[in-house]
Design a protein around this motif. Structure first.
Motif, PDB file in Angstrom:
ATOM      1  N   THR A   1       5.548 -11.913   2.464  1.00  0.00           N
ATOM      2  CA  THR A   1       5.022 -11.755   1.103  1.00  0.00           C
ATOM      3  C   THR A   1       3.579 -11.266   1.139  1.00  0.00           C
ATOM      4  OG1 THR A   1       6.481 -13.523   0.304  1.00  0.00           O
ATOM      5  CG2 THR A   1       4.593 -12.942  -1.070  1.00  0.00           C
ATOM      6  N   ALA A   2       2.801 -11.824   2.070  1.00  0.00           N
ATOM      7  CA  ALA A   2       1.403 -11.382   2.220  1.00  0.00           C
ATOM      8  C   ALA A   2       1.347  -9.924   2.673  1.00  0.00           C
ATOM      9  CB  ALA A   2       0.684 -12.276   3.218  1.00  0.00           C
ATOM     10  N   GLU A   3       2.231  -9.533   3.585  1.00  0.00           N
ATOM     11  CA  GLU A   3       2.251  -8.152   4.069  1.00  0.00           C
ATOM     12  C   GLU A   3       2.652  -7.191   2.956  1.00  0.00           C
ATOM     13  OE1 GLU A   3       4.836  -8.141   7.406  1.00  0.00           O
ATOM     14  OE2 GLU A   3       3.469  -9.272   8.703  1.00  0.00           O
ATOM     15  N   VAL A   4       3.568  -7.583   2.105  1.00  0.00           N
ATOM     16  CA  VAL A   4       3.960  -6.743   0.965  1.00  0.00           C
ATOM     17  C   VAL A   4       2.770  -6.559   0.018  1.00  0.00           C
ATOM     18  CG1 VAL A   4       5.383  -6.660  -1.118  1.00  0.00           C
ATOM     19  CG2 VAL A   4       6.416  -7.278   1.067  1.00  0.00           C
ATOM     20  N   ALA A   5       2.030  -7.638  -0.203  1.00  0.00           N
ATOM     21  CA  ALA A   5       0.842  -7.551  -1.060  1.00  0.00           C
ATOM     22  C   ALA A   5      -0.196  -6.605  -0.463  1.00  0.00           C
ATOM     23  CB  ALA A   5       0.242  -8.942  -1.258  1.00  0.00           C
ATOM     24  N   GLU A   6      -0.366  -6.658   0.859  1.00  0.00           N
ATOM     25  CA  GLU A   6      -1.305  -5.754   1.539  1.00  0.00           C
ATOM     26  C   GLU A   6      -0.849  -4.302   1.415  1.00  0.00           C
ATOM     27  OE1 GLU A   6      -4.233  -6.158   3.019  1.00  0.00           O
ATOM     28  OE2 GLU A   6      -4.248  -8.251   2.372  1.00  0.00           O
ATOM     29  N   LEU A   7       0.450  -4.073   1.528  1.00  0.00           N
ATOM     30  CA  LEU A   7       0.976  -2.723   1.368  1.00  0.00           C
ATOM     31  C   LEU A   7       0.715  -2.198  -0.037  1.00  0.00           C
ATOM     32  CD1 LEU A   7       4.410  -2.838   3.232  1.00  0.00           C
ATOM     33  CD2 LEU A   7       2.442  -1.434   3.813  1.00  0.00           C
ATOM     34  N   GLU A   8       0.950  -3.029  -1.015  1.00  0.00           N
ATOM     35  CA  GLU A   8       0.715  -2.616  -2.399  1.00  0.00           C
ATOM     36  C   GLU A   8      -0.762  -2.308  -2.633  1.00  0.00           C
ATOM     37  OE1 GLU A   8       2.266  -5.911  -4.550  1.00  0.00           O
ATOM     38  OE2 GLU A   8       4.344  -5.167  -4.536  1.00  0.00           O
ATOM     39  N   LYS A   9      -1.637  -3.102  -2.028  1.00  0.00           N
ATOM     40  CA  LYS A   9      -3.075  -2.861  -2.146  1.00  0.00           C
ATOM     41  C   LYS A   9      -3.452  -1.547  -1.468  1.00  0.00           C
ATOM     42  CE  LYS A   9      -7.574  -4.887  -0.975  1.00  0.00           C
ATOM     43  NZ  LYS A   9      -8.261  -6.025  -0.297  1.00  0.00           N
ATOM     44  N   ALA A  10      -2.897  -1.313  -0.282  1.00  0.00           N
ATOM     45  CA  ALA A  10      -3.191  -0.078   0.448  1.00  0.00           C
ATOM     46  C   ALA A  10      -2.705   1.142  -0.318  1.00  0.00           C
ATOM     47  CB  ALA A  10      -2.542  -0.128   1.832  1.00  0.00           C
ATOM     48  N   VAL A  11      -1.536   1.032  -0.932  1.00  0.00           N
ATOM     49  CA  VAL A  11      -0.992   2.137  -1.723  1.00  0.00           C
ATOM     50  C   VAL A  11      -1.897   2.434  -2.913  1.00  0.00           C
ATOM     51  CG1 VAL A  11       0.890   2.775  -3.274  1.00  0.00           C
ATOM     52  CG2 VAL A  11       1.404   1.852  -1.020  1.00  0.00           C
ATOM     53  N   ALA A  12      -2.352   1.382  -3.590  1.00  0.00           N
ATOM     54  CA  ALA A  12      -3.227   1.569  -4.749  1.00  0.00           C
ATOM     55  C   ALA A  12      -4.542   2.226  -4.334  1.00  0.00           C
ATOM     56  CB  ALA A  12      -3.493   0.222  -5.411  1.00  0.00           C
ATOM     57  N   GLU A  13      -5.124   1.772  -3.222  1.00  0.00           N
ATOM     58  CA  GLU A  13      -6.392   2.345  -2.756  1.00  0.00           C
ATOM     59  C   GLU A  13      -6.206   3.797  -2.324  1.00  0.00           C
ATOM     60  OE1 GLU A  13      -7.659  -0.250   0.329  1.00  0.00           O
ATOM     61  OE2 GLU A  13      -8.465  -1.777  -1.030  1.00  0.00           O
ATOM     62  N   ALA A  14      -5.121   4.067  -1.592  1.00  0.00           N
ATOM     63  CA  ALA A  14      -4.862   5.437  -1.143  1.00  0.00           C
ATOM     64  C   ALA A  14      -4.641   6.377  -2.325  1.00  0.00           C
ATOM     65  CB  ALA A  14      -3.649   5.464  -0.213  1.00  0.00           C
TER      66      ALA A  14
END
Length: 285
Positions: free
Chosen positions: A32-45
């Protein structure tokens, strides 16, 4: 006993179930934490790509506008030089290629001066009529351009000419447009590849979370079942122990030794013999 073995098995199953549930919960939390990090990375990118794309678009537009402006200026200068080539009003000293340090400087005679009038009229002696004691230079020198030659300016003089500089500037803006366009295409391709990788990774993790949740629910249900079976088995064993404690004293006199039991049996046998003798007497009716 069978009940004790069942209890041991249930207790082991319960401990294993608890460990499984704990492991699944920890794995799910990590995913769940890794999914949240992916979503954050996608938003920043996405934010960075949007900003970069806007800047590149602006740079390309500026470069294109600059190229148009330089091209227009070049056309104006070429037109000017083309028209100037037909004029014969200037006199220019042409003694080889100009010194770059003195680029743009020309040897000329200003209109309206004594020398200018002398060029138009070789018999002109000056306003004083004495040619200023011979100081007035009214002759035509070797290498001096007269009315018969045309003014070409210095647009074609080596690499430091105006048109040469404009061509360099135009090429710089064209390279800027090409480089920025290539960088934009590469950045967009990298962004799209990153988006695909993030999407696939997120889908994999979310599927694992779904499976973990199902396995955890199953393990929790099994744990509840094993816990209930353990309690029932423990109650059954407790009841059996209570019955056993009640039956043992009735079956075995645990307070007599072996010798005491043998003596008691002999006494009992003796009593039975005495009873038989009494029964065998003739006077017993």
């Amino acid at each position: 006993t069978k009940l004790s073995e069942d209890i041991d098995g249930l207790e082991a199953a319960i401990e294993s179930g608890k460990a499984t549930i704990e492991s699944l919960a920890a794995d799910t939390a990590q995913l769940t934490a890794e999914v949240a990090e992916l979503e954050k990375a996608v938003a920043e990118a996405t934010a960075l790509r949007t900003d970069e794309k806007a800047k590149n678009k602006e740079t390309i537009a500026d470069a294109q506008s600059a190229q148009k402006a330089v091209a227009a200026a070049t056309a104006v200068l070429k037109d000017f030089y083309a028209k100037a080539s037909t004029a014969t009003a200037l006199v220019q000293q042409r003694a080889g290629a100009p010194d770059p340090r003195n680029w743009g400087l020309k040897t000329s005679v200003k209109m309206g001066t004594e020398e200018w009038d002398a060029l138009a009229n070789p018999d002109f002696k000056g306003t004083e009529g004495n040619n200023y004691g011979g100081a007035l230079d009214s002759g035509h020198k070797e290498g001096m351009q007269t009315f018969g030659e045309t003014e070409k300016g210095q647009q074609d003089e080596a690499s430091y000419g105006v048109l040469g500089l404009l061509e360099i500037i135009l090429a710089d803006f064209a390279n800027l447009e090409a480089d920025t366009s290539a960088a934009e295409a590469a950045a967009q391709k990298a962004y799209e590849r990153f988006m695909v990788e993030c999407k696939e990774s997120k889908a994999t993790k979310e599927k694992k979370i779904e499976l973990n949740s199902a396995d955890q629910a199953s393990a929790e249900a099994k744990l509840q079942e094993d816990t209930a079976d353990l309690k029932a088995t423990q109650d059954e064993l407790l009841a059996a122990d209570r019955v056993y404690e009640k039956l043992v004293p009735q079956c075995i006199d645990q307070g007599m030794t072996w010798e005491e039991r043998v003596a008691a049996q002999k006494a009992e046998i003796g009593s039975l013999k005495e009873a038989l003798k009494i029964l065998d007497q003739p006077n017993i009716a």
